[in-house]
Design a protein around this motif. Structure first.
Motif: not given
Length: 451
Positions: A302-324
């Motif tokens: 289709v082509g290229k587009k600027e879109v908000f996507i999940p990215y650079n998610n080292n942030k997700m690795l910081q909580p201490k438990s899965d429940s968080e």
């Protein structure tokens, strides 16, 4: 006119094989060393300065990174620029995938998009850059299979939807990795249920340094994986081995079941067949947003587009438990980072005479890493059915960005799934030395099986 029988037969075989797409010319390939990044993205930023220019990716050490242990977050001090919710989604709808818009409206109390500054962290070793440059001119594509490529992005200057999807499948995310992860189902009534807890070894023979297209083509298994289950209790001791080939008809998967004490070859590790890894909740071609052969669909760039996507998610690795990390119907948005990136948009439409639960899909594939970050799927009735998504993290020790979690949300039933949470684990994605190919075989799995 006299026609040679040999020539007629050759032409017939060529037509039956489908269109052949050759690599780009040397002048166009030279852009990879000027206006394009070494992996094929536009080097310049956008006109609004909301997407910066690529300046080499992220290759410096991250504070908090522990060798073979926990990983840090290079952007831990950043705050969201703004948040998108059901209340203001229409304001940003032109830069969101349809599935993301549907999630915001379906789960207004549980799901939101926190948008952070964009960082173009994609990087790779010099030998991957050089192989990508060579692939640009030597690679070709015919009858669903790329040929003449190795050790880099196969089609860094893509001309078709098929080429973009193969760039996703053969993207750089390291050669050999080991990690432990837990997978969860989100139920429609807001509960989370563990589906799998296991240790995973994955290796990409396509990215073993020092190889060549000719040597790789002798086997052409580009991705191999072994999963050893430790939970939940009913699944402890199970194991799975899979080998994915450039020719999807040669894909192979095996499953060891403790109750049978036997290794069983899966008959059809393809397409919309449910995967045993996810307890049958995801299909094979939803792994990593897309996985496997392209044969059942017509693909359109289709082509290229600027879109908000999940990215650079080292942030997700910081909580201490899965429940968080777990919300009622999705991941806890407090810990998920979204950024604005340019993506290639590719549509897949089911071919006449083919069968698949998804009649149409749309893929949003990041130009820097080639990872398809979001995939929306429509059913045979034309209803927006599923949104599939992936997350990545920055790994300067590789260097590169790694796909570590992926999942989906069923927009009709309200059920969801997410793989590979590692918050309760002592190690998060450790880079390994090359494993013997025999590790990824049914014989090895049988020898290690719980008796």
């Amino acid at each position: 006119m006299i026609k040679s029988p040999t020539l007629v037969a050759a032409l017939a075989a060529l037509l039956a094989a489908g269109p052949c797409i050759a690599g780009v010319g040397a002048d166009e390939a030279a852009k990879l060393k000027s206006e394009l990044t070494p992996l094929g993205a536009e080097k310049a930023g956008n006109k609004d300065n909301t997407i910066p220019a690529w300046s080499g990716g992220w290759t410096k050490a991250i504070p908090g990174d522990q060798p073979n242990g926990k990983r840090g977050d290079p952007f831990k001090d950043e705050k969201p620029l703004f948040s998108i919710s059901a209340a203001n989604v229409q304001q940003y709808a032109d830069k969101l995938a349809e599935g993301t818009v549907a999630m915001l409206r379906k789960f207004p109390e549980d799901f939101r998009v926190d948008v952070y500054p964009t960082h173009r962290t994609a990087a790779a070793p010099a030998w991957v850059y050089e192989n990508t440059f060579k692939n640009a001119t030597r690679g070709s594509y015919a009858n669903g299979v790329p040929t003449g490529v190795y050790g880099g992005i196969p089609f860094p200057i893509p001309k078709t939807g098929e080429e973009v999807i193969w760039n996703h499948s053969l993207r750089w995310q390291g050669s050999t990795l080991r990690f432990s992860g837990t997978q969860y189902q989100f139920t429609s009534d807001g509960r989370t249920v563990m589906a799998l807890d296991g240790t995973i070894d994955q290796q990409m023979p396509y990215y073993l340094e020092g190889g060549s297209p000719e040597e790789f083509a002798k086997d052409a298994d580009y991705f191999t994986i072994r999963i050893l289950n430790s939970g939940p209790p009913i699944r402890a001791g199970e194991s799975i081995v899979a080998r994915s080939n450039l020719d999807a008809s040669k894909d192979q998967s095996w499953l060891y079941l403790t109750g049978q004490r036997r290794v069983r070859k899966l008959p059809n590790p393809c397409c919309d067949t449910p995967t045993p890894t996810s307890s049958g909740l995801m299909s094979f071609d939803e792994v990593f947003a897309w996985f496997g052969g392209l044969q059942r669909f017509d693909w359109k760039l289709v082509g290229k587009k600027e879109v908000f996507i999940p990215y650079n998610n080292n942030k997700m690795l910081q909580p201490k438990s899965d429940s968080e990390m777990l919300g009622k119907h999705s991941l806890n948005p407090d810990h998920v980072r979204w950024e604005l990136h340019r993506v290639w948009v590719v549509d897949a439409t089911l071919k006449a005479g083919q069968r698949h639960q998804a009649a149409k899909s749309r893929y949003y594939c990041d130009e820097d890493t080639w990872q398809c970050a979001i995939a929306d799927r429509w059913d045979a009735k034309g209803q927006l059915w599923k949104t599939v998504f992936t997350t990545n993290f920055v790994a300067p020790d590789m260097p590169g960005t790694v796909t570590f979690g992926y999942g989906y949300h069923d927009l009709l039933s309200g059920v969801g799934y997410f793989t590979n949470l590692q918050n309760s684990k002592s190690s998060q994605y450790s880079i390994q030395k090359r494993l013997p190919d025999s590790v990824f075989t049914p014989d090895a799995m049988a020898g290690e099986g719980v008796r």
